[in-house]
Scaffold this motif. Sequence first.
Motif, mmCIF file in Angstrom:
data_model
loop_
_atom_site.group_PDB
_atom_site.id
_atom_site.type_symbol
_atom_site.label_atom_id
_atom_site.label_comp_id
_atom_site.label_asym_id
_atom_site.label_seq_id
_atom_site.Cartn_x
_atom_site.Cartn_y
_atom_site.Cartn_z
ATOM 1 N N ASN A 11 33.989 46.518 50.561
ATOM 2 C CA ASN A 11 35.359 46.253 50.165
ATOM 3 C C ASN A 11 35.318 45.438 48.874
ATOM 4 O O ASN A 11 34.720 44.361 48.846
ATOM 5 N N PRO A 12 35.934 45.925 47.797
ATOM 6 C CA PRO A 12 35.866 45.217 46.512
ATOM 7 C C PRO A 12 36.656 43.904 46.477
ATOM 8 O O PRO A 12 36.528 43.132 45.534
ATOM 9 N N LEU A 34 47.939 43.076 42.305
ATOM 10 C CA LEU A 34 48.007 41.787 41.615
ATOM 11 C C LEU A 34 46.670 41.080 41.537
ATOM 12 O O LEU A 34 46.560 40.034 40.906
ATOM 13 N N GLU A 35 45.661 41.609 42.179
ATOM 14 C CA GLU A 35 44.365 40.954 42.249
ATOM 15 C C GLU A 35 43.268 41.935 41.827
ATOM 16 O O GLU A 35 43.209 43.051 42.331
ATOM 17 N N PRO A 36 42.399 41.544 40.907
ATOM 18 C CA PRO A 36 41.283 42.427 40.526
ATOM 19 C C PRO A 36 40.204 42.400 41.611
ATOM 20 O O PRO A 36 40.169 41.469 42.422
ATOM 21 N N PRO A 37 39.329 43.387 41.634
ATOM 22 C CA PRO A 37 38.226 43.349 42.594
ATOM 23 C C PRO A 37 37.288 42.192 42.263
ATOM 24 O O PRO A 37 37.078 41.875 41.099
ATOM 25 N N ARG A 38 36.741 41.557 43.269
ATOM 26 C CA ARG A 38 35.840 40.423 43.085
ATOM 27 C C ARG A 38 34.407 40.752 43.486
ATOM 28 O O ARG A 38 33.486 40.030 43.167
ATOM 29 N N PHE A 39 34.231 41.850 44.225
ATOM 30 C CA PHE A 39 32.913 42.250 44.715
ATOM 31 C C PHE A 39 32.646 43.702 44.335
ATOM 32 O O PHE A 39 33.559 44.519 44.293
ATOM 33 N N MET A 47 31.098 39.721 41.515
ATOM 34 C CA MET A 47 31.132 40.153 40.129
ATOM 35 C C MET A 47 31.726 39.065 39.236
ATOM 36 O O MET A 47 32.474 38.204 39.691
ATOM 37 N N ILE A 48 31.393 39.140 37.962
ATOM 38 C CA ILE A 48 32.027 38.311 36.943
ATOM 39 C C ILE A 48 33.352 38.998 36.618
ATOM 40 O O ILE A 48 33.371 40.192 36.315
ATOM 41 N N VAL A 49 34.452 38.264 36.686
ATOM 42 C CA VAL A 49 35.775 38.853 36.463
ATOM 43 C C VAL A 49 36.462 38.131 35.323
ATOM 44 O O VAL A 49 36.491 36.903 35.279
ATOM 45 N N GLN A 50 37.024 38.910 34.386
ATOM 46 C CA GLN A 50 37.797 38.357 33.274
ATOM 47 C C GLN A 50 39.194 38.951 33.341
ATOM 48 O O GLN A 50 39.349 40.168 33.343
ATOM 49 N N ILE A 51 40.197 38.089 33.408
ATOM 50 C CA ILE A 51 41.587 38.529 33.472
ATOM 51 C C ILE A 51 42.257 38.217 32.141
ATOM 52 O O ILE A 51 42.088 37.130 31.593
ATOM 53 N N ALA A 58 35.685 43.673 35.417
ATOM 54 C CA ALA A 58 34.771 43.027 36.358
ATOM 55 C C ALA A 58 33.385 43.628 36.150
ATOM 56 O O ALA A 58 33.245 44.830 35.978
ATOM 57 N N LYS A 59 32.354 42.756 36.157
ATOM 58 C CA LYS A 59 31.000 43.218 35.864
ATOM 59 C C LYS A 59 30.048 42.872 37.002
ATOM 60 O O LYS A 59 29.900 41.723 37.390
ATOM 61 N N CYS A 60 29.371 43.913 37.509
ATOM 62 C CA CYS A 60 28.310 43.745 38.498
ATOM 63 C C CYS A 60 26.986 43.726 37.740
ATOM 64 O O CYS A 60 26.779 44.534 36.827
ATOM 65 N N SER A 61 26.095 42.831 38.111
ATOM 66 C CA SER A 61 24.801 42.741 37.420
ATOM 67 C C SER A 61 23.959 43.988 37.622
ATOM 68 O O SER A 61 23.071 44.269 36.823
ATOM 69 N N ARG A 62 24.238 44.764 38.650
ATOM 70 C CA ARG A 62 23.460 45.981 38.936
ATOM 71 C C ARG A 62 24.172 47.279 38.562
ATOM 72 O O ARG A 62 23.530 48.248 38.218
ATOM 73 N N HIS A 63 25.512 47.296 38.659
ATOM 74 C CA HIS A 63 26.245 48.556 38.510
ATOM 75 C C HIS A 63 27.196 48.617 37.321
ATOM 76 O O HIS A 63 27.934 49.577 37.173
ATOM 77 N N GLY A 64 27.205 47.595 36.485
ATOM 78 C CA GLY A 64 27.986 47.651 35.258
ATOM 79 C C GLY A 64 29.420 47.176 35.393
ATOM 80 O O GLY A 64 29.768 46.444 36.306
#
Length: 74
Positions: A11-12, A34-39, A47-51, A58-64
């Motif tokens: 679940n993201p 209203l909420e970006p995915p966090r996972f 994930m790193i998320v920038q709003i 959102a950036k995953c270290s493994r999947h981009g």
Amino acid sequence: MTESTTNERYNPYTGRRLVEGVEDLTPAAASLGLEPPRFCEHCGRRMIVQISPDGWWAKCSRHGVVDSIDAKLR
């Protein structure tokens, strides 16, 4: 890797592994868009998320990177 691990999804919004037949509730704010995915939905990593005013990425270290433009949410 075995076939079961390559087909796993997460679940993201909560990071929990999705299991067939088990309900995993999405937070209300995420359901409303209203909420970006966090996972990462592929591996469950945080994930790193920038709003920004016009969307998010959102950036995953493994999947981009996942961008709200790609998700058609902008």
